[in-house]
Design a protein around this motif. Structure first.
Motif, PDB file in Angstrom:
ATOM      1  N   ASP A  27       0.701  -1.277   0.107  1.00 18.18           N
ATOM      2  CA  ASP A  27      -0.034   0.039   0.056  1.00 18.18           C
ATOM      3  C   ASP A  27       0.792   1.441   0.035  1.00 18.18           C
ATOM      4  N   ASP A  28       0.448   2.310  -0.938  1.00 20.29           N
ATOM      5  CA  ASP A  28       1.196   3.281  -1.046  1.00 20.29           C
ATOM      6  C   ASP A  28       1.307   4.372   0.279  1.00 20.29           C
ATOM      7  N   ALA A  29       0.205   4.131   1.031  1.00 23.87           N
ATOM      8  CA  ALA A  29      -0.062   4.888   2.322  1.00 23.87           C
ATOM      9  C   ALA A  29       1.127   4.746   3.352  1.00 23.87           C
ATOM     10  N   GLU A  30       1.802   3.534   3.175  1.00 24.41           N
ATOM     11  CA  GLU A  30       2.752   3.084   4.194  1.00 24.41           C
ATOM     12  C   GLU A  30       4.066   3.849   3.918  1.00 24.41           C
ATOM     13  N   GLY A  31       4.102   4.585   2.720  1.00 22.02           N
ATOM     14  CA  GLY A  31       5.560   5.186   2.492  1.00 22.02           C
ATOM     15  C   GLY A  31       6.407   4.427   1.710  1.00 22.02           C
ATOM     16  N   ALA A  32       7.468   4.959   1.054  1.00 19.64           N
ATOM     17  CA  ALA A  32       8.188   4.062   0.403  1.00 19.64           C
ATOM     18  C   ALA A  32       9.079   3.127   1.280  1.00 19.64           C
ATOM     19  N   SER A  33       9.605   2.141   0.702  1.00 17.06           N
ATOM     20  CA  SER A  33      10.323   0.993   1.263  1.00 17.06           C
ATOM     21  C   SER A  33      11.748   1.364   1.276  1.00 17.06           C
ATOM     22  N   GLU A  34      12.570   0.668   2.142  1.00 14.19           N
ATOM     23  CA  GLU A  34      14.110   1.176   2.169  1.00 14.19           C
ATOM     24  C   GLU A  34      14.737   1.026   0.772  1.00 14.19           C
ATOM     25  N   MET A  35      14.282  -0.121   0.140  1.00 21.42           N
ATOM     26  CA  MET A  35      15.054  -0.174  -1.206  1.00 21.42           C
ATOM     27  C   MET A  35      14.385   0.864  -2.252  1.00 21.42           C
ATOM     28  N   GLN A  36      13.335   1.313  -2.198  1.00 22.62           N
ATOM     29  CA  GLN A  36      12.828   2.467  -2.984  1.00 22.62           C
ATOM     30  C   GLN A  36      13.589   3.779  -2.688  1.00 22.62           C
ATOM     31  N   LEU A  37      13.747   3.868  -1.306  1.00 21.57           N
ATOM     32  CA  LEU A  37      14.676   5.078  -0.894  1.00 21.57           C
ATOM     33  C   LEU A  37      15.904   5.163  -1.415  1.00 21.57           C
ATOM     34  N   MET A  38      16.540   3.938  -1.492  1.00 21.12           N
ATOM     35  CA  MET A  38      17.899   3.812  -1.907  1.00 21.12           C
ATOM     36  C   MET A  38      17.967   3.917  -3.383  1.00 21.12           C
ATOM     37  N   GLN A  39      16.958   3.329  -4.155  1.00 21.44           N
ATOM     38  CA  GLN A  39      16.831   3.631  -5.441  1.00 21.44           C
ATOM     39  C   GLN A  39      16.872   5.149  -6.073  1.00 21.44           C
ATOM     40  N   LYS A  94      17.781   7.465  -4.031  1.00 21.91           N
ATOM     41  CA  LYS A  94      18.793   8.318  -3.469  1.00 21.91           C
ATOM     42  C   LYS A  94      20.094   8.273  -4.436  1.00 21.91           C
ATOM     43  N   MET A  95      20.259   6.851  -5.146  1.00 22.94           N
ATOM     44  CA  MET A  95      21.126   6.611  -5.899  1.00 22.94           C
ATOM     45  C   MET A  95      20.934   7.285  -7.547  1.00 22.94           C
ATOM     46  N   MET A  96      19.590   7.297  -7.858  1.00 22.03           N
ATOM     47  CA  MET A  96      19.361   8.078  -8.965  1.00 22.03           C
ATOM     48  C   MET A  96      19.682   9.624  -8.899  1.00 22.03           C
ATOM     49  N   PHE A  97      19.337  10.292  -7.744  1.00 20.31           N
ATOM     50  CA  PHE A  97      19.739  11.431  -7.657  1.00 20.31           C
ATOM     51  C   PHE A  97      21.369  11.786  -7.588  1.00 20.31           C
ATOM     52  N   ALA A  98      22.038  10.833  -7.119  1.00 19.85           N
ATOM     53  CA  ALA A  98      23.631  10.916  -6.819  1.00 19.85           C
ATOM     54  C   ALA A  98      24.026  10.873  -8.427  1.00 19.85           C
ATOM     55  N   ARG A  99      23.669   9.837  -9.047  1.00 14.81           N
ATOM     56  CA  ARG A  99      24.006   9.472 -10.432  1.00 14.81           C
ATOM     57  C   ARG A  99      23.622  10.940 -11.396  1.00 14.81           C
ATOM     58  N   ILE A 100      22.516  11.483 -11.314  1.00 17.03           N
ATOM     59  CA  ILE A 100      22.524  12.727 -11.941  1.00 17.03           C
ATOM     60  C   ILE A 100      23.292  13.919 -11.518  1.00 17.03           C
ATOM     61  N   LYS A 101      23.475  14.165 -10.336  1.00 19.87           N
ATOM     62  CA  LYS A 101      24.227  15.071  -9.917  1.00 19.87           C
ATOM     63  C   LYS A 101      25.957  14.813 -10.398  1.00 19.87           C
TER      64      LYS A 101
END
Length: 76
Positions: free
Chosen positions: A38-50, A52-59
């Motif tokens: 359920d999306d109401a639970e928020g993002a999972s740990e792996m989704q947050l890591m994805q 974070k890494m996407m933002f780092a790659r773009i930077k």
């Protein structure tokens, strides 16, 4: 100066590859249960890591483009 910028460029490219690989690994670790939860639970740990890494790659890619632009400006 160009030698220094070339070294910085190689380091930035290595950081891009590193963050890309870490993001892919986080994506592969995402389970079917993570995707169906359920999306109401928020993002999972792996989704947050994805994210974070996407933002780092773009930077790192943006910084690499800036270094290449500086190298091209110096070459002219």
């Amino acid at each position: 100066m160009t030698t220094f910028l070339a070294i910085v460029l190689v380091i930035l490219v290595a950081l891009v590859v590193y963050s890309l690989v870490r993001g892919i690994v986080a994506f592969l670790k995402s389970t079917k249960m993570d995707l169906e939860r359920d999306d109401a639970e928020g993002a999972s740990e792996m989704q947050l890591m994805q994210n974070k890494m996407m933002f780092a790659r773009i930077k790192y890619q943006a910084l690499a483009v800036v270094v290449v632009a500086i190298l091209l400006a110096i070459a002219n």
